[in-house]
Design a protein around this motif. Structure first.
Motif, PDB file in Angstrom:
ATOM      1  N   LEU B  91       0.804  -1.281  -0.035  1.00  0.00           N
ATOM      2  CA  LEU B  91       0.090  -0.037   0.001  1.00  0.00           C
ATOM      3  C   LEU B  91       1.023   1.352  -0.006  1.00  0.00           C
ATOM      4  N   ALA B  92       2.097   1.303   0.384  1.00  0.00           N
ATOM      5  CA  ALA B  92       3.016   2.402   0.392  1.00  0.00           C
ATOM      6  C   ALA B  92       3.378   2.830  -0.823  1.00  0.00           C
ATOM      7  N   PRO B  93       3.830   4.285  -1.014  1.00  0.00           N
ATOM      8  CA  PRO B  93       3.802   4.803  -2.298  1.00  0.00           C
ATOM      9  C   PRO B  93       5.615   4.421  -2.444  1.00  0.00           C
ATOM     10  N   GLU B  94       5.926   4.519  -3.860  1.00  0.00           N
ATOM     11  CA  GLU B  94       7.168   4.297  -4.106  1.00  0.00           C
ATOM     12  C   GLU B  94       8.087   5.194  -3.419  1.00  0.00           C
ATOM     13  N   ASN B  95       9.381   4.881  -2.942  1.00  0.00           N
ATOM     14  CA  ASN B  95      10.424   5.531  -2.317  1.00  0.00           C
ATOM     15  C   ASN B  95      11.730   5.796  -3.474  1.00  0.00           C
ATOM     16  N   PRO B  96      11.646   6.700  -4.241  1.00  0.00           N
ATOM     17  CA  PRO B  96      12.702   6.585  -5.509  1.00  0.00           C
ATOM     18  C   PRO B  96      13.984   6.651  -4.871  1.00  0.00           C
ATOM     19  N   GLU B  97      14.284   6.853  -3.660  1.00  0.00           N
ATOM     20  CA  GLU B  97      15.506   6.746  -2.971  1.00  0.00           C
ATOM     21  C   GLU B  97      15.826   5.407  -2.475  1.00  0.00           C
ATOM     22  N   TYR B  98      15.081   4.348  -2.903  1.00  0.00           N
ATOM     23  CA  TYR B  98      15.507   3.147  -2.116  1.00  0.00           C
ATOM     24  C   TYR B  98      16.586   2.258  -2.622  1.00  0.00           C
ATOM     25  N   MET B  99      17.518   1.958  -1.786  1.00  0.00           N
ATOM     26  CA  MET B  99      18.626   0.957  -2.287  1.00  0.00           C
ATOM     27  C   MET B  99      18.207  -0.406  -2.027  1.00  0.00           C
ATOM     28  N   PRO B 100      18.586  -1.309  -3.103  1.00  0.00           N
ATOM     29  CA  PRO B 100      18.494  -2.775  -2.704  1.00  0.00           C
ATOM     30  C   PRO B 100      19.252  -3.223  -1.398  1.00  0.00           C
ATOM     31  N   MET B 101      18.825  -4.035  -0.798  1.00  0.00           N
ATOM     32  CA  MET B 101      19.476  -4.470   0.499  1.00  0.00           C
ATOM     33  C   MET B 101      20.578  -5.057   0.040  1.00  0.00           C
ATOM     34  N   LEU B 102      21.727  -5.213   0.948  1.00  0.00           N
ATOM     35  CA  LEU B 102      22.962  -5.611   0.759  1.00  0.00           C
ATOM     36  C   LEU B 102      23.121  -7.460   1.013  1.00  0.00           C
ATOM     37  N   LEU B 245      29.530  16.280   8.524  1.00  0.00           N
ATOM     38  CA  LEU B 245      30.528  15.587   7.670  1.00  0.00           C
ATOM     39  C   LEU B 245      29.604  14.913   7.030  1.00  0.00           C
ATOM     40  N   ASP B 246      28.989  15.412   6.312  1.00  0.00           N
ATOM     41  CA  ASP B 246      27.964  14.617   5.122  1.00  0.00           C
ATOM     42  C   ASP B 246      27.934  15.297   3.857  1.00  0.00           C
ATOM     43  N   ALA B 247      28.092  14.419   2.731  1.00  0.00           N
ATOM     44  CA  ALA B 247      28.326  14.871   1.380  1.00  0.00           C
ATOM     45  C   ALA B 247      26.923  15.424   0.847  1.00  0.00           C
ATOM     46  N   ARG B 248      25.796  14.831   1.198  1.00  0.00           N
ATOM     47  CA  ARG B 248      24.594  15.383   0.349  1.00  0.00           C
ATOM     48  C   ARG B 248      24.116  16.751   0.785  1.00  0.00           C
ATOM     49  N   SER B 249      24.429  16.937   2.118  1.00  0.00           N
ATOM     50  CA  SER B 249      23.732  18.190   2.355  1.00  0.00           C
ATOM     51  C   SER B 249      24.765  19.301   1.736  1.00  0.00           C
ATOM     52  N   ASN B 311      37.383  13.291   4.346  1.00  0.00           N
ATOM     53  CA  ASN B 311      36.265  12.378   3.777  1.00  0.00           C
ATOM     54  C   ASN B 311      35.012  13.157   4.420  1.00  0.00           C
ATOM     55  N   LEU B 312      33.913  12.970   3.617  1.00  0.00           N
ATOM     56  CA  LEU B 312      32.666  13.359   4.088  1.00  0.00           C
ATOM     57  C   LEU B 312      31.666  11.751   3.663  1.00  0.00           C
ATOM     58  N   ALA B 313      30.468  11.735   4.858  1.00  0.00           N
ATOM     59  CA  ALA B 313      29.954  10.735   4.506  1.00  0.00           C
ATOM     60  C   ALA B 313      28.993  10.533   3.293  1.00  0.00           C
ATOM     61  N   TYR B 314      29.011   9.333   2.706  1.00  0.00           N
ATOM     62  CA  TYR B 314      28.080   9.268   1.634  1.00  0.00           C
ATOM     63  C   TYR B 314      27.142   7.993   1.823  1.00  0.00           C
ATOM     64  N   SER B 315      25.612   8.515   1.762  1.00  0.00           N
ATOM     65  CA  SER B 315      24.768   7.207   1.762  1.00  0.00           C
ATOM     66  C   SER B 315      24.971   6.188   0.766  1.00  0.00           C
ATOM     67  N   ALA B 319      26.105   7.881  -3.000  1.00  0.00           N
ATOM     68  CA  ALA B 319      27.277   7.533  -3.351  1.00  0.00           C
ATOM     69  C   ALA B 319      27.005   7.143  -4.865  1.00  0.00           C
ATOM     70  N   GLU B 320      25.896   6.465  -5.002  1.00  0.00           N
ATOM     71  CA  GLU B 320      25.521   6.049  -6.595  1.00  0.00           C
ATOM     72  C   GLU B 320      25.444   7.060  -7.443  1.00  0.00           C
ATOM     73  N   LYS B 321      24.554   8.088  -6.890  1.00  0.00           N
ATOM     74  CA  LYS B 321      24.447   9.231  -7.898  1.00  0.00           C
ATOM     75  C   LYS B 321      25.684   9.984  -8.130  1.00  0.00           C
ATOM     76  N   LYS B 322      26.643  10.078  -7.231  1.00  0.00           N
ATOM     77  CA  LYS B 322      27.970  10.797  -7.452  1.00  0.00           C
ATOM     78  C   LYS B 322      28.952   9.890  -8.060  1.00  0.00           C
ATOM     79  N   GLY B 323      28.588   8.588  -8.021  1.00  0.00           N
ATOM     80  CA  GLY B 323      29.562   7.806  -8.812  1.00  0.00           C
ATOM     81  C   GLY B 323      30.886   7.584  -7.869  1.00  0.00           C
ATOM     82  N   VAL B 324      30.678   7.502  -6.380  1.00  0.00           N
ATOM     83  CA  VAL B 324      31.803   7.194  -5.483  1.00  0.00           C
ATOM     84  C   VAL B 324      31.317   5.966  -4.651  1.00  0.00           C
ATOM     85  N   PRO B 325      32.375   5.383  -3.725  1.00  0.00           N
ATOM     86  CA  PRO B 325      32.043   4.432  -3.013  1.00  0.00           C
ATOM     87  C   PRO B 325      31.224   4.945  -1.689  1.00  0.00           C
ATOM     88  N   PRO B 326      30.406   4.399  -1.028  1.00  0.00           N
ATOM     89  CA  PRO B 326      29.522   4.691   0.258  1.00  0.00           C
ATOM     90  C   PRO B 326      30.622   4.758   1.237  1.00  0.00           C
TER      91      PRO B 326
END
Lengths: 547, 450
Positions: B91-102, B245-249, B311-315, B319-326
């Motif tokens: 029933l939930a709306p899609e979360n476009p930022e969802y990343m598959p489980m590891l 210490l976060d890259a996204r913001s 270093n800054l943290a990448y979720s 990280a995927e969006k920026k092409g760097v390791p998380p």
């Protein structure tokens, strides 16, 4: 999130002396579950009587039982996306007793006759164990039993019954409106609470209450990447003791403020506010930086509420005055000797402050508090003079009063109730005056709307407050937006500089869901009513820095 | 019973996963005992203990996510929890930022559990309180304090074969001691994984000395002063910058790590060259659980080296969006054993004690702690707040007299460019923080509060 926020409570081990107020956020459930009824009042009465009988048999001289079903829904969005929807439910019972003149408390999620009996016996055992450490026996102010009574928050639309899609559509419409008007980012959130609280005590009360609260929240951010500057403008909504009707944007509840846009009283127009917020966030980036100095401040109710909360609400909590919060929230400058003198001038003659849990649509509004006392209104500051505190059944006697003020509260069935802030409100002025009239008389001033950063010392003398939007007043007129504004003052000096208060037509609430107190900390929701108010010659600092 | 063994936890998780029909499913079980004792006015006011266990299910269909949780672990309850979670997900709306489980991750051990802390019982807590109250009673002082302890576990598995398990303990103790006339107040606070390192009497002695020494505080003009911040005070301010210490913001242009013209300040020298900040889950003084919230191993990471942002943290999404390791920050995981509330950072320092720093100071202000700290401007990380429970004037290498409390308006970024000296780091709120001597620290007004 702290550990205790996701570890919630069920049974209690023997030897526990008082259950910690472990925040029971509840288990995730479907949205449909939030509108299913809980067990009926007759069944709750039977369960409550099981507890009352069990504690009496073990020697308790007083018992209260709170059977609580706490429901919540939270929706979070950002720009075009829904980030999260959380529906939670938690159900359990908290039993508080006096045995050997000492409090004992125990709670369980096992809401069966057996589970309740065990929990009740544990509460008595805890009281008896605690009594070895007790210096003075608990003395309760008398309270009459009310029999079987009910009370409901006066809502028109149960927010839990409004389809999630309708809520998301509104939030995304607000987000889109902000983006269309130049916002770089927008976050919106909607929090809805329904507390189904049943209280029974050995005084003969069986009180069934259905309490609703709602809080729409908006943060709009503008960014100027070239200069590296960014500014956010918070929404001008406030949490309310209302149903979803608060979200209707009813025109009659829009109060034009002196800066030429709308403030909101008992109804919020989220889309309209998002548009204004986006424009103002951009304007804030290039707004004039304030020149520090003394200014006359004209404070909108959505801003002033927090100042009232911090500089009047908290220092007048009797348990703080007595030292019970010394290691956490602090003590209070408003000591008993000041109150006893009968002439401690807290504010100017026009400052009249009441405490209550009875104003409709306020967050504190309830029929009865969490120890079965009928809610009421009383004076804290009268004609500028300190006249009373906020106190509950086991402390009000210190004030020479025979009746509790009715402001005991626990944030969950699993938390023990204690004295919490009632609504604390500044009474409107008696003479006809709106914010535009008020500003006409200000020569050099700043008009402040919305909440900003707030900080006050542990005895509530020295404070510093920011705001959301600031306007410069020159010779009776608003001449433009200001930035980097914060004012610093001392509580008594500040309230004595209060020189004018708008009338009742301008009276509005500011509120918070998260007033924290106690260790472990409990949250309480409280509103503060006021009309736009003027304070003369307040010290304003400039908060701009470069890094 | 509240702490399940690794094998027991895996059995429940596998059972729950066997009922799952979603594209991806994760199951976690957490549990443990939380206990506390609180006292004020030299007498215990509340104390207690609770035990809890909770199993949570997260189900994902495409990018639709749902979750549910239960407190019972029988097969029928497990099945129902999985079904409910799947219903909610659909029933939930899609979360476009969802990343598959590891999937499975390398095993790492953590020294986050202490048997001594696990064995705490109500008598032990009462004794800790008595050890704190009695000396205050004897000295005519008034104590208010709080102890909270935790012992528990977290286990998590998912339908891609990941499984992690960790046990952890913690203990937090703080005490405020006031003189009977209310003119002096002192404070001390400590936190550990292992309660045998905690001596409540010693901690209280520090608060008692500060209470007595702070009687008769004098006012001096607010302004810019050289300050010596005890580790508690320094930590109060420093933890506020760790979240940035976060890259996204930073990339989004709404952080002090955002660069003029766009991008982040990675690689820029933002602080004095003595500033080096790392995180290391293997550090024995502040051990961390070795995974973040996605089950990704936490690595030893240099965040700031010699003043340069390394270093800054990448979720995983960013990280995927920026092409760097998380890259995860400590504190974001929720896996127990430190890393909560801004903990998990190690700030380099020197060998000097606070006493050494005082003796090397011509004129300055010693600060025990700060209170009611709030952000004033997120762009410059300007904060306001007040000193509390022990503020003293230093002259010619000695404490001369107690001071009335100050309000400050200061940014940790500016502060870390005004370093005079750094002392020996100590554990504060789950991080290692040195005492700091800082010049030109801005006090903006005086407070009458004691």
């Amino acid at each position: 999130m702290k550990r205790r926020d996701f570890i919630h409570l069920s049974g209690l081990g023997l030897g526990a002396l008082m259950t910690p107020g472990v925040m029971a956020m509840g288990n995730p459930v479907s949205a449909e579950r939030l509108i299913e009824p809980g067990i009926d009042a007759a069944a709750k009465k039977l369960l409550a009587d099981t507890a009352l009988n069990a504690t009496k048999a073990k020697g308790a001289t007083y018992t209260d039982v709170r059977i609580g079903r706490y429901l919540s829904q939270s929706i979070f969005t950002r720009e075009k996306n829904v980030q999260n929807i959380a529906n939670t439910e938690t159900f359990g019972v908290g039993i508080r007793v006096i045995a050997n003149g000492t409090w004992g408390f125990s709670a369980t999620s096992d809401v069966t006759p057996d589970g309740i009996k065990k929990c009740a016996e544990t509460a008595v055992a805890i009281a008896k164990a605690n009594s070895k450490l007790q210096k003075e026996p608990v003395v309760l102010a008398p309270e009459k039993g009310y029999g079987e009574v009910t009370w409901n928050t006066p809502i028109k639309k149960n927010a839990m019954a409004v389809p999630v899609k309708e809520k998301i559509d509104l939030m995304l419409a607000a987000n889109n409106a902000a983006m269309d008007n130049g916002a770089a980012f927008v976050n919106s959130a909607l929090f809805m609470i329904n507390e189904q609280k049943y209280f029974a005590s050995t005084d003969g009360s069986y009180i069934d209450q259905d309490v609703h609260r709602l809080w729409p929240n908006l943060t709009v951010t503008a960014v100027d990447k070239a200069s590296g500057g960014f500014r956010s403008r918070q929404g001008l909504s406030t949490p309310m003791g209302m149903g979803y009707e608060y979200m209707d944007g009813t025109p009659s509840e829009k109060i034009p403020n002196a800066a030429g846009f709308n403030s909101y009283r008992y109804s919020y127009d989220m889309v309209e506010d998002a548009i204004t917020a986006a424009k103002q966030a951009k304007e804030k980036i290039t707004a004039k930086s304030v020149v520090p100095g003394k200014y006359d401040l004209v404070l909108d109710p959505d801003h002033l509420g927090l100042t009232i909360h911090e500089s009047i609400g908290h220092p007048l909590e009797l348990d703080r005055v007595l030292g019970y919060e010394a290691n956490y929230a602090g003590t209070s400058f408003a000591t008993l000797d000041k109150w006893k003198s009968g002439n401690f001038k807290y504010g100017s003659d026009i400052v009249n402050v009441i405490a209550d849990k009875t104003q409709p649509y306020s967050l504190g509004n309830m029929g009865y508090d969490d120890e079965g006392v009928k809610c009421k209104e009383w004076d804290l500051i009268k004609d500028g003079v300190l006249v009373n505190y906020q106190a509950i059944r086991d402390q009000v006697g210190i004030l020479g009063e025979k009746e509790s003020h009715g402001c005991s509260f626990a944030d969950n069935w699993s938390s023990v109730q204690f004295q919490r802030m009632a609504n604390v409100s500044l009474k409107p002025g008696k003479e006809k005056m709106n914010p535009m009239d008020m500003i006409k008389n200000v020569e050099k001033g700043i008009y402040i709307l919305g909440r900003g950063s707030f900080s006050i010392d542990q005895q509530r003398y020295n404070f510093q407050f920011g705001g959301t939007v600031f306007y410069e007043i020159k010779n009776g007129e608003i001449v433009g937006m200001l930035e980097d504004v914060a004012y610093q003052s001392n509580t008594q000096e500040f309230w004595n500089s209060c020189s004018a208060i708008c009338d009742k037509d301008d009276y509005r609430f500011m509120g918070t869901f998260f007033d924290g107190k106690g260790q472990p900390s409990q949250s309480s929701a409280v509103s503060h009513g006021s009309s736009t108010t003027r304070f003369d010659g307040v010290n304003v600092i400039n908060t701009a820095r470069s890094i | 019973m509240a702490i399940l063994t690794k094998e027991e936890a895996k059995k429940y998780i596998d059972k729950a996963l066997s009922y799952a029909k979603a594209d991806e499913t994760a199951v976690s079980i957490s549990g443990g005992r939380t206990g506390n004792i609180r006292y004020a006015r030299n007498t215990v006011s509340t104390s207690g203990e609770s035990n809890e266990i909770q199993l949570s299910v997260t189900s994902v269909f495409g990018k639709r996510i749902g979750s549910s949780s239960i407190n019972e672990l029988d097969d029928a309850s497990l099945k129902k929890a999985v079904e409910r979670s799947e219903e909610i997900a659909q029933l939930a709306p899609e979360n476009p930022e969802y990343m598959p489980m590891l999937g499975p991750q390398p095993e790492q051990s953590a020294a986050t559990f202490s048997t001594a802390t696990d064995k705490i019982n109500p008598d032990y807590r009462a004794q800790l309180a008595i050890d704190s109250i009695e000396p205050c009673n004897a000295a005519g002082l008034v104590a208010a304090g709080y102890l909270e302890d935790f012992s528990g576990f977290v286990a998590r598995g998912n339908s891609k074969g990941q499984f992690n398990y960790n046990t952890s303990t913690s203990v937090d103790f703080s005490v405020t001691v006031r003189t009977e006339d209310g003119t002096g107040s002192g404070y001390a606070i400590r936190d550990f994984n292992d309660v045998s390192l905690l001596n409540s009497k010693d901690v209280t002695t520090v608060a008692m000395q500060k209470a007595q020494a702070s009687k008769g505080a004098q006012a001096i003009e607010p302004g810019k002063y050289t300050v010596i911040l005890e580790p508690t005070a320094a930590g109060d301010l420093l933890r506020l910058m760790f979240g940035g210490l976060d890259a996204r913001s930073a990339d989004e242009g709404r952080s002090y790590m955002s660069k003029k013209g766009g991008g982040t300040r990675l690689g820029e020298k933002l602080f004095d060259e003595r500033v080096t900040i790392i995180s290391d889950p293997a550090n024995t003084e502040i051990p961390l659980a070795p995974w973040d919230g996605d089950g990704m191993p936490l690595k030893k990471t240099v965040w700031v080296e010699n003043g340069v942002v390394k270093n800054l943290a990448y979720s995983r999404y960013w990280a995927e969006k920026k092409g760097v390791p998380p890259l995860s920050r400590p504190g974001g995981g929720g896996f127990g054993g430190g890393g909560f509330g801004g903990g998990g950072f190690i700030f380099s320092g020197g060998d000097q004690s606070v006493a050494d720093m005082i003796s090397n100071t011509e004129r300055g202000v010693l600060v025990t702690r700060f209170w009611y700290i709030r952000a004033v401007d997120p762009q410059t990380l300007l904060f306001t707040g007040l000193t509390r429970d022990g503020t003293f004037y230093i002259e010619d290498g000695k404490i001369k007299f107690p001071l009335k409390n100050f309000r400050f308006n200061e940014s940790p970024i500016i502060m870390l460019n005004n370093i005079e000296a750094l002392g020996k780091p100590q554990r504060v709120g789950g991080s290692m923080i040195p005492p700091m001597k800082i010049r030109d620290f801005t006090f903006s007004s005086l407070s009458d509060a004691v």
